[in-house]
Design a protein around this motif. Structure first.
Motif, PDB file in Angstrom:
ATOM      1  N   ALA A   1      15.137   6.776   2.669  1.00  0.00           N
ATOM      2  CA  ALA A   1      14.084   7.202   1.741  1.00  0.00           C
ATOM      3  C   ALA A   1      13.410   5.952   1.196  1.00  0.00           C
ATOM      4  CB  ALA A   1      14.688   8.026   0.612  1.00  0.00           C
ATOM      5  N   VAL A   2      12.153   5.762   1.542  1.00  0.00           N
ATOM      6  CA  VAL A   2      11.417   4.557   1.144  1.00  0.00           C
ATOM      7  C   VAL A   2      10.641   4.854  -0.136  1.00  0.00           C
ATOM      8  CG1 VAL A   2       9.734   2.833   1.882  1.00  0.00           C
ATOM      9  CG2 VAL A   2      11.211   3.938   3.581  1.00  0.00           C
ATOM     10  N   PRO A   3      10.846   4.050  -1.186  1.00  0.00           N
ATOM     11  CA  PRO A   3      10.113   4.266  -2.441  1.00  0.00           C
ATOM     12  C   PRO A   3       8.601   4.215  -2.214  1.00  0.00           C
ATOM     13  CG  PRO A   3      11.884   2.686  -2.762  1.00  0.00           C
ATOM     14  CD  PRO A   3      11.784   2.927  -1.281  1.00  0.00           C
ATOM     15  N   LEU A   4       7.874   5.100  -2.906  1.00  0.00           N
ATOM     16  CA  LEU A   4       6.422   5.166  -2.744  1.00  0.00           C
ATOM     17  C   LEU A   4       5.747   3.835  -3.047  1.00  0.00           C
ATOM     18  CD1 LEU A   4       5.750   8.697  -4.261  1.00  0.00           C
ATOM     19  CD2 LEU A   4       5.942   8.048  -1.854  1.00  0.00           C
ATOM     20  N   ALA A   5       6.237   3.101  -4.030  1.00  0.00           N
ATOM     21  CA  ALA A   5       5.644   1.803  -4.367  1.00  0.00           C
ATOM     22  C   ALA A   5       5.762   0.829  -3.197  1.00  0.00           C
ATOM     23  CB  ALA A   5       6.311   1.221  -5.607  1.00  0.00           C
ATOM     24  N   GLN A   6       6.860   0.885  -2.501  1.00  0.00           N
ATOM     25  CA  GLN A   6       7.060   0.008  -1.343  1.00  0.00           C
ATOM     26  C   GLN A   6       6.113   0.399  -0.214  1.00  0.00           C
ATOM     27  OE1 GLN A   6      11.159  -0.262  -0.167  1.00  0.00           O
ATOM     28  NE2 GLN A   6      10.717  -1.514   1.620  1.00  0.00           N
ATOM     29  N   LEU A   7       5.919   1.690  -0.014  1.00  0.00           N
ATOM     30  CA  LEU A   7       4.993   2.149   1.028  1.00  0.00           C
ATOM     31  C   LEU A   7       3.557   1.740   0.727  1.00  0.00           C
ATOM     32  CD1 LEU A   7       6.307   5.723   1.840  1.00  0.00           C
ATOM     33  CD2 LEU A   7       6.400   3.701   3.299  1.00  0.00           C
ATOM     34  N   SER A   8       3.164   1.814  -0.525  1.00  0.00           N
ATOM     35  CA  SER A   8       1.786   1.472  -0.870  1.00  0.00           C
ATOM     36  C   SER A   8       1.500  -0.016  -0.692  1.00  0.00           C
ATOM     37  CB  SER A   8       1.459   1.909  -2.299  1.00  0.00           C
ATOM     38  OG  SER A   8       2.210   1.173  -3.227  1.00  0.00           O
ATOM     39  N   ALA A   9       2.548  -0.837  -0.617  1.00  0.00           N
ATOM     40  CA  ALA A   9       2.369  -2.279  -0.441  1.00  0.00           C
ATOM     41  C   ALA A   9       2.234  -2.673   1.032  1.00  0.00           C
ATOM     42  CB  ALA A   9       3.545  -3.024  -1.069  1.00  0.00           C
ATOM     43  N   ILE A  10       2.466  -1.734   1.948  1.00  0.00           N
ATOM     44  CA  ILE A  10       2.388  -2.041   3.381  1.00  0.00           C
ATOM     45  C   ILE A  10       0.937  -2.240   3.795  1.00  0.00           C
ATOM     46  CG2 ILE A  10       2.789  -1.151   5.707  1.00  0.00           C
ATOM     47  CD1 ILE A  10       5.245   0.282   4.586  1.00  0.00           C
ATOM     48  N   GLN A  11       0.690  -3.297   4.528  1.00  0.00           N
ATOM     49  CA  GLN A  11      -0.638  -3.602   5.046  1.00  0.00           C
ATOM     50  C   GLN A  11      -0.754  -3.047   6.466  1.00  0.00           C
ATOM     51  OE1 GLN A  11      -3.004  -5.163   3.085  1.00  0.00           O
ATOM     52  NE2 GLN A  11      -1.402  -4.819   1.564  1.00  0.00           N
ATOM     53  N   PRO A  12      -1.951  -2.692   6.921  1.00  0.00           N
ATOM     54  CA  PRO A  12      -2.121  -2.122   8.261  1.00  0.00           C
ATOM     55  C   PRO A  12      -1.504  -2.987   9.374  1.00  0.00           C
ATOM     56  CG  PRO A  12      -4.131  -1.857   7.026  1.00  0.00           C
ATOM     57  CD  PRO A  12      -3.210  -2.708   6.186  1.00  0.00           C
TER      58      PRO A  12
ATOM     59  N   ILE B   1      16.073   3.721  18.664  1.00  0.00           N
ATOM     60  CA  ILE B   1      15.863   4.137  17.279  1.00  0.00           C
ATOM     61  C   ILE B   1      17.212   4.081  16.564  1.00  0.00           C
ATOM     62  CG2 ILE B   1      15.084   5.990  15.756  1.00  0.00           C
ATOM     63  CD1 ILE B   1      12.862   4.760  17.499  1.00  0.00           C
ATOM     64  N   THR B   2      17.261   3.318  15.480  1.00  0.00           N
ATOM     65  CA  THR B   2      18.523   3.148  14.747  1.00  0.00           C
ATOM     66  C   THR B   2      18.553   3.911  13.431  1.00  0.00           C
ATOM     67  OG1 THR B   2      17.690   1.127  13.721  1.00  0.00           O
ATOM     68  CG2 THR B   2      18.946   0.880  15.768  1.00  0.00           C
ATOM     69  N   ALA B   3      17.394   4.407  12.981  1.00  0.00           N
ATOM     70  CA  ALA B   3      17.318   5.181  11.741  1.00  0.00           C
ATOM     71  C   ALA B   3      15.973   5.878  11.685  1.00  0.00           C
ATOM     72  CB  ALA B   3      17.481   4.274  10.528  1.00  0.00           C
ATOM     73  N   LEU B   4      15.908   6.922  10.851  1.00  0.00           N
ATOM     74  CA  LEU B   4      14.649   7.586  10.539  1.00  0.00           C
ATOM     75  C   LEU B   4      14.297   7.225   9.107  1.00  0.00           C
ATOM     76  CD1 LEU B   4      15.333  11.165  11.972  1.00  0.00           C
ATOM     77  CD2 LEU B   4      14.428   9.151  13.153  1.00  0.00           C
ATOM     78  N   ALA B   5      13.010   7.177   8.807  1.00  0.00           N
ATOM     79  CA  ALA B   5      12.578   6.838   7.447  1.00  0.00           C
ATOM     80  C   ALA B   5      11.368   7.678   7.069  1.00  0.00           C
ATOM     81  CB  ALA B   5      12.226   5.357   7.355  1.00  0.00           C
ATOM     82  N   THR B   6      11.235   7.908   5.772  1.00  0.00           N
ATOM     83  CA  THR B   6      10.079   8.623   5.231  1.00  0.00           C
ATOM     84  C   THR B   6       9.921   8.255   3.774  1.00  0.00           C
ATOM     85  OG1 THR B   6       8.961  10.779   5.194  1.00  0.00           O
ATOM     86  CG2 THR B   6      11.279  10.735   4.473  1.00  0.00           C
ATOM     87  N   ALA B   7       8.808   8.684   3.197  1.00  0.00           N
ATOM     88  CA  ALA B   7       8.582   8.471   1.761  1.00  0.00           C
ATOM     89  C   ALA B   7       9.681   9.183   0.976  1.00  0.00           C
ATOM     90  CB  ALA B   7       7.215   9.007   1.368  1.00  0.00           C
ATOM     91  N   ALA B   8      10.088   8.580  -0.113  1.00  0.00           N
ATOM     92  CA  ALA B   8      11.191   9.118  -0.914  1.00  0.00           C
ATOM     93  C   ALA B   8      10.960  10.568  -1.322  1.00  0.00           C
ATOM     94  CB  ALA B   8      11.407   8.243  -2.146  1.00  0.00           C
TER      95      ALA B   8
END
Length: 82
Positions: free
Chosen positions: A63-74, A35-42
């Motif tokens: 911190a991942v922008p919410l718009a970027q998270l919503s674009a992720i496909q399963p 694991i090189t980093a932790l990430a979550t919604a902004a």
């Protein structure tokens, strides 16, 4: 060979350091992934338990922008995140 990965966290406001630590341990148990980093919604990046975990592990917290998270496909998720 060890693969590198970012551990993404989704959690409730009541999450504790211990619960996040336990989730990371369960997700990575038996893995050869570093694991090189932790990430979550902004909007959750300032959660005290997640900040504490990042400090404990000496890892950056992304911190991942919410718009970027919503674009992720399963299909973009790892087996641990699916």
């Amino acid at each position: 060979m060890t693969a590198n990965a970012v551990a993404g966290f989704g959690f409730r406001a009541a999450a504790t350091l211990e619960s996040l630590r336990s989730a990371l341990h369960m997700a990575s148990n038996g893995s050869v992934i570093a694991i090189t980093a932790l990430a979550t919604a902004a909007d959750k990046a300032h959660h005290p338990a997640l900040i504490a975990l990042a400090r404990e592990l000496t890892l950056p917290l992304l911190a991942v922008p919410l718009a970027q998270l919503s674009a992720i496909q399963p299909g973009d998720l790892s087996a641990a995140g699916a």
